[in-house]
Design an enzyme around this catalytic site. Structure first.
Site, short mmCIF file in Angstrom:
data_model
loop_
_atom_site.label_atom_id
_atom_site.label_comp_id
_atom_site.label_asym_id
_atom_site.label_seq_id
_atom_site.Cartn_x
_atom_site.Cartn_y
_atom_site.Cartn_z
N SER A 97 0.82 -1.21 0.00
CA SER A 97 0.00 0.00 0.00
C SER A 97 0.86 1.27 0.00
O SER A 97 1.69 1.41 -0.87
CB SER A 97 -0.95 -0.06 1.19
OG SER A 97 -1.96 0.89 1.03
N ASP A 241 -3.04 6.10 -4.07
CA ASP A 241 -1.88 5.49 -3.42
C ASP A 241 -1.41 4.32 -4.31
O ASP A 241 -2.03 4.04 -5.34
CB ASP A 241 -2.22 5.10 -1.96
CG ASP A 241 -3.02 3.83 -1.84
OD1 ASP A 241 -3.77 3.51 -2.79
OD2 ASP A 241 -2.91 3.14 -0.81
N ASP A 243 -1.57 1.15 -4.49
CA ASP A 243 -2.46 0.05 -4.90
C ASP A 243 -3.88 0.53 -5.18
O ASP A 243 -4.80 -0.28 -5.39
CB ASP A 243 -2.46 -1.10 -3.87
CG ASP A 243 -2.99 -0.70 -2.51
OD1 ASP A 243 -2.75 0.44 -2.09
OD2 ASP A 243 -3.65 -1.54 -1.85
N ASP A 245 -6.39 1.84 -3.66
CA ASP A 245 -7.61 1.73 -2.86
C ASP A 245 -7.94 3.04 -2.16
O ASP A 245 -9.04 3.22 -1.64
CB ASP A 245 -7.55 0.56 -1.85
CG ASP A 245 -6.35 0.61 -0.92
OD1 ASP A 245 -5.46 1.46 -1.12
OD2 ASP A 245 -6.32 -0.21 0.02
#
Ligand code: MG
Length: 453
Positions: A97, A241, A243, A245
């Site tokens: 992340s 960000d 990834d 999400d």
């Protein structure tokens, strides 16, 4: 498995210093045996270590007889959608992340396409602690299939949502800049904006995994995006960000409105359409309470951690919620945080409300939040929390997650991080002076208690 940090929903560590192929293969094999038999979806963000990690994870899964559907580079919400779409037994997303490039992690999903719950995580952990997994013979191994169509299917889900008004966005034809921080969000964000008819330009869209800045989409990291928004005379800027999400918004003047306000605006705009209550975590801005009250809704607060929010939403049938770090959740589309959905909802709000980005943000009562870290090294956390409770007499005490002390004008929240060896100290108030006063007071107590322990 020294050097790895286990949390409810996965394991993370520094590549080569705790997180290596052997460890990843073992965890993946235990996970496969736990969720299987059947198929597991594997995706990864753009981190340089992602290819190594995906190979190791795939080997572990196939070795215990699991069939792998390999998505290659994929956002975390895409993997979540894929698990449900395919009817898989589980999913593994390889992403640390917002953590720096030397980190990587496994985000583990159940067949519901949401993170493992606390009890599922504990069961998996017990298997890992019990020793090596039992690998299968040659004729009982799983196979690997590649799928490249899940990005479009994920976008189909978003665009089919009754909340997303593609026609209105197309008519507005907004000018948009997206900063993907060389994470995995570039290609799918580009397709989303194409399908919505937006005029998009990108900053760091190539998913190289070589992050050009600190990848967390907090205001201090969004200067370049702000400059790009002004240069393009754009209506709005989005920062994903690594990834994808989480999403944070920059207004048409280039000013970051903050991840907390990013979520609050979405809730303010769509709660009247959706109805029902709102679910957020205990650390999310108190502006959510003001927004919910405006629309006659109640706010439910859960411990920090996406799965806690998701589970509560599913339990009470809440239609909108999320985490104040820029994680929008609409279970009808995806019961996990989804940065691409966040972009589509924001553009719909701009198109439908006929207001600019700054004007939408200005509807949210203004507060000031500070997020700090306290190194835990040898600190007696329980002692710190006890001392804190007595240092704020008259404050309401909430022990949903760590310790939160509330007054009508602000709050302080201290809890152990799920992902790093630190205490997180958050405070929020109506003015900067008031929030600074809360932080200084809380920090003093923590340092004093730390010295005593
Ligand atoms: Mg993320």
């Amino acid at each position: 498995m020294e050097g790895l940090i286990f949390s409810v929903s996965g394991a993370r560590g520094i590549v080569g210093k705790g997180l290596d192929p052997l460890v990843l293969t073992e965890i993946a094999a235990h996970f496969g045996a736990f969720v299987g038999p059947g198929t597991v979806v594997v995706g990864r963000d753009s981190r340089v270590s992602g290819e190594m990690a995906a190979a190791a994870v795939t080997a572990g899964l196939v070795g215990v007889g699991i069939d792998v559907v390999d998505l290659g580079l994929a956002s975390t919400p895409t993997v979540e959608v894929a698990v449900r779409e395919i009817g898989a037994a589980g999913g593994v997303q390889i992403s640390a992340s917002h953590n720096p490039a030397d980190w990587n992690a496994l985000k583990l999903l159940s067949s519901r396409g949401i993170f493992l719950t606390a009890s599922e995580g504990a069961e998996l952990r017990a298997r890992i602690d019990a020793g090596r997994p039992r690998f299968h013979a040659w004729d009982a191994l799983g196979n690997v299939r590649r799928r490249d169509d899940l990005n479009e299917i994920h976008l189909d889900r978003i665009l089919a949502s009754e909340l997303v008004d593609s026609e209105a966005v197309r008519r507005l034809a907004p000018r948009v800049v997206v900063d993907c921080v060389a994470g995995v969000g570039g290609p799918i964000a580009c397709r989303l904006l194409e399908r919505l008819g937006a005029h998009a330009t990108f900053v760091h869209a190539e998913p190289t995994g070589r992050f050009p800045r600190n990848p967390e989409p907090v205001p201090e990291n969004l200067r370049e995006l702000g400059d790009a928004v002004r240069a393009a005379k754009a209506d709005i800027g989005f920062a994903l960000d690594p990834d994808a999400d989480r999403v944070a918004v920059v207004d048409e003047t280039g000013r970051p409105i903050g991840e907390e306000v990013t979520l609050a605006v979405v809730i303010d705009s769509f709660l009247p359409v959706l109805g029902g209550d709102v679910v957020v975590n205990v650390s999310t801005t108190m502006a959510i309470d003001d927004v919910a009250a405006r629309h006659g809704a109640r706010v439910h607060r859960t411990p920090v951690g996406e799965v806690n929010v998701t589970e509560r939403m599913l339990e009470i049938g809440a239609k909108i919620g999320g985490e104040g770090n820029g994680g929008v959740i609409v279970p009808a589309v995806n019961p996990g945080r989804d940065g691409l959905l966040g972009i589509a909802l924001w553009l719909t709000a701009l198109a439908r409300e006929g207001a600019g980005t700054a004007a939408l943000a200005a509807r949210i009562p203004s507060t000031v939040m500070r997020k700090e870290k306290i190194e835990v090294g040898g600190l007696d956390v329980d002692l710190v929390l006890r001392e804190l409770a007595s240092a704020f007499p008259g404050y309401q005490v909430d022990r949903t997650d760590g310790l939160k002390l509330l007054s009508p004008d602000g709050w302080v929240h201290v809890r152990k991080s799920n992902t790093e060896p630190i205490l997180r100290l958050l405070a929020e108030a109506r003015t900067g002076d008031a929030v600074n006063e809360l932080v200084v007071r809380a920090r003093e107590v923590a340092v004093r208690a730390g010295a005593a322990s």
